[in-house]
Motif scaffolding. Structure first.
Motif, PDB file in Angstrom:
ATOM      1  N   HIS A   1       5.639  13.043 -11.472  1.00 52.35           N
ATOM      2  CA  HIS A   1       6.942  12.942 -12.129  1.00 52.35           C
ATOM      3  C   HIS A   1       6.866  11.833 -13.164  1.00 52.35           C
ATOM      4  O   HIS A   1       6.461  10.723 -12.862  1.00 52.35           O
ATOM      5  N   ARG A   2       7.270  12.171 -14.379  1.00 54.15           N
ATOM      6  CA  ARG A   2       7.089  11.213 -15.479  1.00 54.15           C
ATOM      7  C   ARG A   2       7.904   9.941 -15.305  1.00 54.15           C
ATOM      8  O   ARG A   2       7.574   8.908 -15.877  1.00 54.15           O
ATOM      9  N   TYR A   3       8.983  10.003 -14.529  1.00 57.07           N
ATOM     10  CA  TYR A   3       9.828   8.826 -14.386  1.00 57.07           C
ATOM     11  C   TYR A   3       9.575   8.059 -13.087  1.00 57.07           C
ATOM     12  O   TYR A   3      10.331   7.149 -12.755  1.00 57.07           O
ATOM     13  N   THR A   4       8.561   8.449 -12.358  1.00 63.38           N
ATOM     14  CA  THR A   4       8.264   7.761 -11.108  1.00 63.38           C
ATOM     15  C   THR A   4       7.762   6.349 -11.382  1.00 63.38           C
ATOM     16  O   THR A   4       6.995   6.125 -12.299  1.00 63.38           O
ATOM     17  N   SER A   5       8.192   5.404 -10.573  1.00 67.39           N
ATOM     18  CA  SER A   5       7.726   4.030 -10.684  1.00 67.39           C
ATOM     19  C   SER A   5       7.696   3.414  -9.297  1.00 67.39           C
ATOM     20  O   SER A   5       8.247   3.966  -8.340  1.00 67.39           O
TER      21      SER A   5
ATOM     22  N   GLY B   1      12.670  14.448   4.093  1.00 72.57           N
ATOM     23  CA  GLY B   1      13.989  13.989   3.660  1.00 72.57           C
ATOM     24  C   GLY B   1      13.923  12.869   2.644  1.00 72.57           C
ATOM     25  O   GLY B   1      14.896  12.166   2.439  1.00 72.57           O
ATOM     26  N   MET B   2      12.771  12.691   1.965  1.00 76.00           N
ATOM     27  CA  MET B   2      12.672  11.642   0.979  1.00 76.00           C
ATOM     28  C   MET B   2      13.427  12.064  -0.279  1.00 76.00           C
ATOM     29  O   MET B   2      13.453  13.237  -0.651  1.00 76.00           O
ATOM     30  N   GLY B   3      14.016  11.090  -0.950  1.00 73.19           N
ATOM     31  CA  GLY B   3      14.811  11.403  -2.125  1.00 73.19           C
ATOM     32  C   GLY B   3      14.023  12.056  -3.241  1.00 73.19           C
ATOM     33  O   GLY B   3      14.574  12.746  -4.069  1.00 73.19           O
ATOM     34  N   MET B   4      12.697  11.828  -3.280  1.00 70.17           N
ATOM     35  CA  MET B   4      11.882  12.388  -4.349  1.00 70.17           C
ATOM     36  C   MET B   4      11.023  13.524  -3.813  1.00 70.17           C
ATOM     37  O   MET B   4       9.968  13.826  -4.322  1.00 70.17           O
ATOM     38  N   GLN B   5      11.478  14.158  -2.758  1.00 68.83           N
ATOM     39  CA  GLN B   5      10.738  15.226  -2.115  1.00 68.83           C
ATOM     40  C   GLN B   5      10.381  16.328  -3.112  1.00 68.83           C
ATOM     41  O   GLN B   5      11.169  16.709  -3.950  1.00 68.83           O
ATOM     42  N   GLY B   6       9.176  16.869  -2.980  1.00 67.84           N
ATOM     43  CA  GLY B   6       8.744  17.963  -3.817  1.00 67.84           C
ATOM     44  C   GLY B   6       8.105  17.513  -5.106  1.00 67.84           C
ATOM     45  O   GLY B   6       7.737  18.346  -5.929  1.00 67.84           O
TER      46      GLY B   6
ATOM     47  N   LYS C   1      11.243   2.827  -8.035  1.00 63.14           N
ATOM     48  CA  LYS C   1      11.958   3.994  -7.539  1.00 63.14           C
ATOM     49  C   LYS C   1      11.456   4.389  -6.151  1.00 63.14           C
ATOM     50  O   LYS C   1      12.235   4.802  -5.287  1.00 63.14           O
ATOM     51  N   VAL C   2      10.148   4.287  -5.957  1.00 62.94           N
ATOM     52  CA  VAL C   2       9.584   4.596  -4.640  1.00 62.94           C
ATOM     53  C   VAL C   2      10.107   3.609  -3.609  1.00 62.94           C
ATOM     54  O   VAL C   2      10.493   3.992  -2.490  1.00 62.94           O
ATOM     55  N   MET C   3      10.129   2.322  -3.970  1.00 60.37           N
ATOM     56  CA  MET C   3      10.614   1.292  -3.059  1.00 60.37           C
ATOM     57  C   MET C   3      12.075   1.551  -2.689  1.00 60.37           C
ATOM     58  O   MET C   3      12.453   1.468  -1.512  1.00 60.37           O
ATOM     59  N   GLY C   4      12.914   1.891  -3.678  1.00 61.08           N
ATOM     60  CA  GLY C   4      14.307   2.187  -3.405  1.00 61.08           C
ATOM     61  C   GLY C   4      14.468   3.425  -2.541  1.00 61.08           C
ATOM     62  O   GLY C   4      15.337   3.484  -1.666  1.00 61.08           O
ATOM     63  N   ASP C   5      13.611   4.415  -2.766  1.00 65.54           N
ATOM     64  CA  ASP C   5      13.651   5.646  -1.992  1.00 65.54           C
ATOM     65  C   ASP C   5      13.339   5.374  -0.521  1.00 65.54           C
ATOM     66  O   ASP C   5      14.019   5.888   0.381  1.00 65.54           O
TER      67      ASP C   5
ATOM     68  N   GLU D   1       0.810  -1.209   0.000  1.00 62.97           N
ATOM     69  CA  GLU D   1       0.000   0.000   0.000  1.00 62.97           C
ATOM     70  C   GLU D   1       0.847   1.264   0.000  1.00 62.97           C
ATOM     71  O   GLU D   1       0.540   2.225  -0.707  1.00 62.97           O
ATOM     72  N   ILE D   2       1.901   1.287   0.799  1.00 64.09           N
ATOM     73  CA  ILE D   2       2.704   2.518   0.879  1.00 64.09           C
ATOM     74  C   ILE D   2       3.445   2.782  -0.428  1.00 64.09           C
ATOM     75  O   ILE D   2       3.558   3.928  -0.876  1.00 64.09           O
ATOM     76  N   ILE D   3       3.918   1.721  -1.088  1.00 60.17           N
ATOM     77  CA  ILE D   3       4.583   1.895  -2.385  1.00 60.17           C
ATOM     78  C   ILE D   3       3.579   2.353  -3.431  1.00 60.17           C
ATOM     79  O   ILE D   3       3.827   3.289  -4.196  1.00 60.17           O
ATOM     80  N   LYS D   4       2.444   1.691  -3.464  1.00 56.74           N
ATOM     81  CA  LYS D   4       1.402   2.018  -4.450  1.00 56.74           C
ATOM     82  C   LYS D   4       0.918   3.457  -4.299  1.00 56.74           C
ATOM     83  O   LYS D   4       0.861   4.214  -5.272  1.00 56.74           O
ATOM     84  N   CYS D   5       0.570   3.840  -3.082  1.00 56.50           N
ATOM     85  CA  CYS D   5       0.010   5.175  -2.855  1.00 56.50           C
ATOM     86  C   CYS D   5       1.005   6.276  -3.192  1.00 56.50           C
ATOM     87  O   CYS D   5       0.654   7.286  -3.809  1.00 56.50           O
ATOM     88  N   ARG D   6       2.264   6.082  -2.789  1.00 56.65           N
ATOM     89  CA  ARG D   6       3.250   7.117  -3.081  1.00 56.65           C
ATOM     90  C   ARG D   6       3.530   7.220  -4.574  1.00 56.65           C
ATOM     91  O   ARG D   6       3.704   8.313  -5.111  1.00 56.65           O
ATOM     92  N   ALA D   7       3.561   6.093  -5.269  1.00 54.20           N
ATOM     93  CA  ALA D   7       3.778   6.127  -6.721  1.00 54.20           C
ATOM     94  C   ALA D   7       2.628   6.835  -7.427  1.00 54.20           C
ATOM     95  O   ALA D   7       2.831   7.518  -8.433  1.00 54.20           O
ATOM     96  N   GLN D   8       1.428   6.696  -6.876  1.00 55.39           N
ATOM     97  CA  GLN D   8       0.252   7.270  -7.526  1.00 55.39           C
ATOM     98  C   GLN D   8       0.099   8.767  -7.313  1.00 55.39           C
ATOM     99  O   GLN D   8      -0.624   9.423  -8.067  1.00 55.39           O
ATOM    100  N   VAL D   9       0.747   9.330  -6.295  1.00 58.07           N
ATOM    101  CA  VAL D   9       0.603  10.768  -6.066  1.00 58.07           C
ATOM    102  C   VAL D   9       1.832  11.565  -6.458  1.00 58.07           C
ATOM    103  O   VAL D   9       1.826  12.790  -6.363  1.00 58.07           O
ATOM    104  N   TYR D  10       2.893  10.906  -6.886  1.00 54.03           N
ATOM    105  CA  TYR D  10       4.047  11.633  -7.388  1.00 54.03           C
ATOM    106  C   TYR D  10       3.717  12.263  -8.735  1.00 54.03           C
ATOM    107  O   TYR D  10       3.137  11.622  -9.614  1.00 54.03           O
TER     108      TYR D  10
END
Length: 310
Positions: free
Chosen positions: A124-128, A217-222, A131-135, A113-122
């Protein structure tokens, strides 16, 4: 083994079919509304499938764990030998077995759920999902995958209790001759009942799991959707992670009761369709893979065996 295979396949199929609407639901839950539209817009043609990788893999494992756990728990509660039909289970036992297996799914559902939700609200065209999981792994380690885990576990336990209860109760009330039609209709009803029973918890869970993108402090912040950034964090404290109770109070204070049901009708439509397909496919595969357990309504059980007890 048959229920593991059947539920894995059915779960993966359900996620693939329902992901585009799930993207809309999650974005609405985080406050994403766009000018001229009541739903979240899709930035590119791939946007409807954002965050799909984690649920497809995770939900297959979750569905397998859920159905296997449910079947074993119900056998125990009904004092039924392994792999034997249970023609008239107690609906109380059905709810308990569903709640127990739902709680066990927390191990898989929280990270998914946390990976899915964060990927869905980013935004950014390169978000996957990868990448969220690695972040998450780089910044918070294993602990980060279970952020919001308490409310997720509570949601799953309550929701899946009603999920199996509604499915079995619907089958009893309808009494349709066709097993496929029965599974489709009962599965759709079960999905809607489930989400109606826990939807406010799901909204809170989504807010908790996506809040850390702002100043944590997340790597994909903003990279949140602009309209989601306006909504989160709800309490106006940037860089401070808020718990489920703080978010629950914040939603009521800023949006009222309506905030607990953002995206509700999108979820209802998705739930009926996705769960109808999942249950029909699961029951079909079980009849093919394990006829000894499922049997046939016409050949195995007489009319006196098709009732349910409370």
């Amino acid at each position: 083994m048959s229920d593991f295979i059947a539920s894995s396949i059915a779960g993966a199929a359900a996620i693939i079919l329902g992901n585009p609407v799930d993207v809309i639901k999650v974005r609405l839950q985080t406050g994403a509304r766009f000018v001229g539209s009541t739903t979240a817009a899709f930035e590119t043609w791939t946007s409807p499938f954002k965050g799909a990788a984690a649920p497809v893999l995770g939900h297959s494992a979750l569905a397998a764990l859920l159905f296997v756990g449910y079947n074993r728990s119900l056998e125990y509660l009904e004092s039924t030998p392994y792999n034997q039909p249970i023609p008239h289970p107690s609906l109380t036992n059905v709810w308990i077995a569903g709640a127990v297996s739902g709680l066990a799914c927390f191990v898989v559902s929280a990270p998914t759920e946390i990976i899915k939700c964060r990927a869905q609200v980013y935004d950014h065209r390169y978000t996957s999902s990868w990448k969220v999981m690695g972040d998450i792994w780089r910044t918070t380690g294993v602990r980060g995958f279970y952020h919001g885990g308490v409310v997720t576990g509570l949601r799953d336990s309550i929701g899946f209790g009603w999920y199996f209860w509604a499915y079995e109760a619907s089958k009893k009330m309808m009494g349709l001759e066709s097993e496929t039609v029965t599974s489709l209709v009962a599965g759709g009803i079960a999905g809607c009942v489930t989400w109606a029973s826990i939807y406010p918890l799901d909204v809170i869970k989504t807010r908790v799991q996506t809040q850390t993108q702002m100043g944590m402090g997340m790597g994909m912040q903003g990279q949140l959707l602009p309209c989601a950034q306006q909504q989160m964090p709800l309490l106006g404290v940037r860089g401070v992670s808020q718990g489920a109770w703080e978010h629950a109070k914040g939603i009521y204070r800023t949006e009222g009761m309506r905030g607990y049901f953002a995206g509700f009708w999108w979820c209802m439509g998705r739930s009926f369709f996705v769960n109808a397909v999942q249950w029909a496919l699961y029951e079909y595969l079980m009849r093919k893979l394990n006829p000894a357990r499922t049997g046939s309504k016409d050949e195995t059980f007489g009319p006196q065996d098709q009732g349910y007890n409370l």
